[in-house]
Structure formats: structure tokens, C-alpha cells
Design an enzyme around this catalytic site. Structure first.
Site, PDB file in Angstrom:
ATOM      1  N   VAL A   1       3.986 -13.412   0.595  1.00 29.78           N
ATOM      2  CA  VAL A   1       2.730 -12.723   0.435  1.00 29.78           C
ATOM      3  C   VAL A   1       2.118 -11.410   0.934  1.00 29.78           C
ATOM      4  O   VAL A   1       1.066 -10.933   0.722  1.00 29.78           O
ATOM      5  CB  VAL A   1       1.575 -13.883   0.561  1.00 29.78           C
ATOM      6  CG1 VAL A   1       1.749 -14.927  -0.122  1.00 29.78           C
ATOM      7  CG2 VAL A   1       1.560 -13.969   2.221  1.00 29.78           C
TER       8      VAL A   1
ATOM      9  N   LYS B   1      -2.306   2.013  -3.749  1.00 31.12           N
ATOM     10  CA  LYS B   1      -3.625   1.620  -2.784  1.00 31.12           C
ATOM     11  C   LYS B   1      -4.125   2.935  -2.326  1.00 31.12           C
ATOM     12  O   LYS B   1      -3.507   3.398  -1.279  1.00 31.12           O
ATOM     13  CB  LYS B   1      -3.067   0.546  -1.912  1.00 31.12           C
ATOM     14  CG  LYS B   1      -3.797  -0.004  -0.975  1.00 31.12           C
ATOM     15  CD  LYS B   1      -3.319  -0.911   0.215  1.00 31.12           C
ATOM     16  CE  LYS B   1      -4.430  -1.217   1.281  1.00 31.12           C
ATOM     17  NZ  LYS B   1      -3.883  -2.143   2.113  1.00 31.12           N
TER      18      LYS B   1
END
Length: 520
Positions: free
Chosen positions: A60, A91
Site C-alpha cells: 500500500v 503528486k
């Protein structure tokens, strides 16, 4: 538990390392293998990575900091190719929703604010205008923040004035990223062994690891062992017995539930991570090209696992693409990161929750530090001592940055958040806060991973502001400062207007060949 037996044999002092054994794959293992294979090329070092396909990885770690692109360069990777293979998006920073109270939002950008003048930091002039009634947020003076809010992107201008200077990181599918790195590493000669470790053999004289014994491939010997076995910490924690320093008293969350989901119908993918404060922790949202990563990081003493999963499912924007992945963790690190001939990288070394996407950054810095202090088979203890000193400082600095998020929250009537505000702070963090809230003074420490603009985004976003500003800011009148600020906002608006949408930029530069749902 891994069994430990004794075996004789040791290398001669001064002998070069001839074999490196990496235990564990996933992001940490394959990042280590790919970079080592690049940097040790031509030195006659055999690299073997041992992992078991029957043991899953956490998978994750989908958000990063700009340091990930340094890794791409250092490992000789093509940035666009990595992003295509891992279905990545851009990002520009992290939006923090609800941390300063319900309905609040602030942004931590990978960029600078405004422009210093006359030797005085920009935020000092901003504080002066604010005291005079100009309450525009500091977000207005950072191009990266404004691009993020507009769902736009443009390559960072070079050179650029400070207000237009920014960097960027990536979101990616961690499973696809590790798979890509595995292909690269094996093409560079890394030997891959699919096997489960059942025992560790140690030299009775030095205490060093001599070999690992596997169920499928027998004994695998090595000079240097790198533990990338995740939370199990098979080598450093179990075989060598290195104790764990627990920071749960400072960072209260100890669980996470993760569920990928489809994008909302007609939705896009924003160029930032979103962190939303909830009653017992916080939720991450990480948009990828093919899906959205979601997770609820929470304190188990304030909510049950079932309640946390139900809360997260109720907040998904699209169809769930996998069953919930429940993760238990303890914030902290092993007392030593390097012991004897074993160095731990990633979760086997320590864990700091994903609030600021630092897990992969710490993997990268750990590998880099090992290569900078690369030993021979004598394993001079001075090298390990310096590695451990620096690593401990780095973890403590990141811990303090994360702790500020919790301690500075403004949420009302929730036991977790009230307890966070009452947490006694480590001395260095308390001093840093005290100096800023006194007169906006920034304090830097050795091995601070986050620089002044990052701390400023938190201080301003959480309302931890001084009533006074640097007297040297009085060199300019309020009208002069206001005029300069107006021009900065105009230039930022022009930059945003000239940028492509994030979706269009991704399609033109690194769109994945296939965007079918991934369950990796």
C-alpha cells in the site's frame, strides 16, 4: 520464529564483499536490488534476492515524496517508463482536510512560498500583512498549491522565482512498481530465488549471519545480508534479536485498513494525495490512472477493526476492487538498523505511518547510506555506528514532523484528538514550535527530511502562528508589501492558466498501456 544455529567460517580482514543476499522482495527488496545492481556493477559482487511467492507484501506504499525521482535517476531508470508501468500519477503535495477543525483544508506542497526580500523570509512579510487584516492564506503564494487545487500540471520552470519553484512526486501501484523493478534488477544480473526462509545460521565467533536456510533452495550463503522481510524482520529482529523502540506514546495510530476502488463515474485524478481527519484517525486517498487507493489509519483503542472497515467502505467513491487489507503496526524502529553483517531496509528496520508518504523515502535513504558506507568483509564497527546514528536521527526527525500534525490539530469533542493535543512533546520539536510561535523563526536540525516550507505549511495550516514578525520586515511599508504580493498572485494565476490538466499531461507523457483494474 526463525530458528538460529551456529556455523564456523569468517572472511579475512580487508576482503571485499563478494556476495549480497537480500531477504524479502516487495518495494524495499526490489528497490535495494535494482540500485545495488547499478552501483556495484563491475565490482564482482553477486546479488541474490530471496522471497517467497506464498508470502504476501503490504503493497500500500502508493504515495511518495520528490526523492523518488532522485531514486529513478540514481538507479538508471527511465522516469516515464516507470510511471507507465506502475499506472502512476503526479503528486504536487498533500491536502489535509479537517485537521484544523471540521470543514478546514490546508495544503503541504512540494514547493516554495512567495519570495524573500532584503534578507527576510517571505512568511515574515505575510505575517505582517496578516496582523494588519489581510487574511489571504499562504496557499495563495505557492504555484504548486494552486496547480494542485486546479487539477493542473506543468513542468517546473527552471530557473524560477521562489513562488514558482516546486518539485513533484508520484503516486503509483506498489505491486506494479515492484514488478517493474524486479524485471530491471534481474536484467542486471540479480539472482531471484523463490523460497521461504526457515532458519538462519550464524558464525559462532563473530555472531554474523553466515547463511539462510530455505525450504525450497537449501542454504544460501552471503557476505552481507539485507533484511527486507517487512514487519517480521526475520534477520535483524528475530535472528539477531535487535530490540524495537516503540513510539506509540507519540504516534497513536496502530492499524490501517486499505481498499482500492474504481474512480467515481466521470471523475478524474487529482495531482495530490488527500488526508482527511476522521474521529479515530485519518483517511488517505491516492488517485492512480486505473484506480483509487484508499485507507483508514486509526487507533484501535478508539475504534474496532470492523467499525473502521465499515467507515472506509462507506466513504469509497466507486466500486471496491478488493477485500479490505487489515494491517497492524507499531510506530518506531529497531534500536540498531545495522548489526554485524546485516542491514535492515524498509519495514524490517522501522515504521512511521504513511501520513507524509515517507516509507519509500526511508527505503531510498537507507539504501543510499549503505552504499556510501559499503563495508568489506571485515565489517568495521565504525561504519555500522555511523549508519545507526544517522538513521536514528532521520527517523526521529520524521517522527517529529508527523507528531506536529497530531499535536496541532483543532478537532473538537473527540478523545483521540484531545489526547494528541495533550501529548508531551520531544524537546527538539517543542523548541522548534516555540521558536516559530514566538516570532516566526525556523529551526533546522541535522538530518531533517522536511525543510522550512514544509514546516511552514503545517504551522500556517494548523493556525500555529506568532503574533509578532521579524522587525527587519518593517523595512517595507504595508502598501509596498501588498503591491508585491498582488504581483506574485497575478504571476501564479498566469502559470496556472498556462498549464495542462493533469489528465491531459499524463495522457501525453506516461499513460499506461492498459488501465484495467489492478488488485496488486
Amino acid at each position: 520464529m526463525v530458528q538460529v544455529s551456529a556455523e564456523t567460517g569468517a572472511g579475512r580482514s580487508g576482503d571485499p564483499i563478494r556476495s549480497v543476499v537480500i531477504v524479502g522482495g516487495g518495494t524495499a527488496g526490489w528497490m535495494t536490488a535494482a540500485l545495488m545492481a547499478k552501483r556495484l556493477e563491475g565490482l564482482g559482487v553477486a546479488i541474490t534476492l530471496v522471497e517467497s511467492s506464498s508470502i504476501g507484501t503490504i503493497g500500500v506504499g502508493e504515495a511518495t515524496t520528490p526523492a523518488i525521482r532522485d531514486y529513478f535517476r540514481e538507479a538508471g531508470l527511465d522516469e516515464a517508463a516507470v510511471m507507465r508501468a506502475s499506472h502512476a500519477t503526479i503528486k504536487l503535495g498533500i491536502a489535509f482536510d479537517g485537521w484544523a477543525g471540521e470543514g478546514s483544508r490546508f495544503f503541504h506542497p512540494f514547493g516554495l512560498y512567495g519570495t524573500p526580500s532584503n534578507g527576510v523570509a517571505f512568511h515574515q512579510y505575510w505575517l505582517k500583512l496578516r496582523a494588519g487584516g489581510d487574511l489571504r492564506p499562504i496557499d495563495d503564494y505557492c504555484l504548486a498549491t494552486q496547480l494542485a487545487y486546479a487539477d493542473r500540471f506543468l513542468p517546473p520552470p527552471r530557473p524560477a522565482p521562489d513562488y514558482a519553484f516546486f518539485d513533484w512526486a508520484v503516486h503509483f501501484d506498489a505491486g506494479l512498481y515492484a514488478r517493474y523493478l524486479a524485471e530491471v534488477a534481474m536484467a542486471r544480473g540479480v539472482r531471484h530465488v523463490d523460497a521461504r526462509v526457515r532458519a538462519v545460521t550464524r558464525d559462532p565467533q563473530s555472531g554474523h549471519i553466515a547463511a539462510i536456510d530455505t525450504e525450497e533452495a537449501g542454504a544460501i550463503r552471503g557476505d552481507l545480508f539485507v533484511d527486507c522481510s517487512g514487519f517480521r524482520s526475520l534477520l535483524l529482529g528475530q535472528a539477531l534479536g535487535e530490540p524495537f523502540i516503540d513510539w506509540t506514546d507519540l504516534l497513536p495510530c496502530d492499524r490501517a485498513a486499505a481498499i482500492p476502488c474504481a474512480h467515481a463515474p466521470g471523475g478524474g485524478f487529482e495531482p495530490y494525495t488527500r488526508s482527511t481527519a476522521l474521529a479515530a484517525g485519518w483517511q488517505w486517498r491516492i488517485p492512480l490512472q486505473h484506480r483509487v487507493g484508499n485507507g483508514y489509519v486509526y487507533a484501535s483503542r478508539h475504534i474496532s477493526d470492523d467499525e473502521a472497515v465499515a467507515t472506509l467502505i462507506g466513504r469509497l467513491e466507486g466500486e471496491a476492487l478488493a477485500e479490505p487489507n487489515l494491517i497492524r503496526f507499531t510506530a518506531g524502529h529497531r534500536r540498531q538498523f545495522w548489526s554485524g553483517n546485516c542491514v535492515a531496509i524498509g519495514l524490517s528496520a522501522g515504521f512511521l505511518e504513511p501520513l507524509e508518504s515517507t516509507s519509500i523515502t526511508l527505503i531510498h535513504s537507507g539504501i543510499e547510506r549503505l552504499l556510501q558506507l559499503f563495508p568489506d568483509r571485515h565489517f568495521d564497527p565504525a561504519l555500522a555506528a555511523d549508519y545507526n546514528r544517522i538513521s536514528t536521527l532521520e527517523y526521529e526527525r520524521v517522527r517529529d514532523f508527523l507528531l506536529l500534525h497530531y499535536w496541532g490539530n483543532k478537532r473538537a469533542n473527540e478523545p483521540l484528538w484531545q489526547g494528541c493535543r495533550d501529548t508531551p512533546l520531544p524537546d527538539k520539536l517543542a523548541h522548534k514550535i516555540r521558536m516559530f510561535t514566538s516570532r516566526g523563526r525556523m529551526v533546522r536540525y541535522e538530518w531533517d527530511s522536511f525543510q522550512d516550507p514544509s514546516w511552514l505549511s503545517l504551522f500556517a495550516g494548523l493556525g500555529l502562528l506568532p503574533e509578532r514578525w521579524d522587525p527587519l520586515a518593517d523595512f517595507f511599508t504595508p502598501d509596498q508589501i501588498s503591491g508585491a504580493f498582488d504581483r506574485i498572485r497575478e504571476k501564479i494565476a498566469e502559470g496556472v492558466a498556462s498549464a495542462s490538466t493533469h489528465r491531459d499531461y499524463a495522457a501525453a507523457h506516461f499513460a499506461a498501456a492498459s488501465q484495467g483494474n489492478s488488485r496488486a
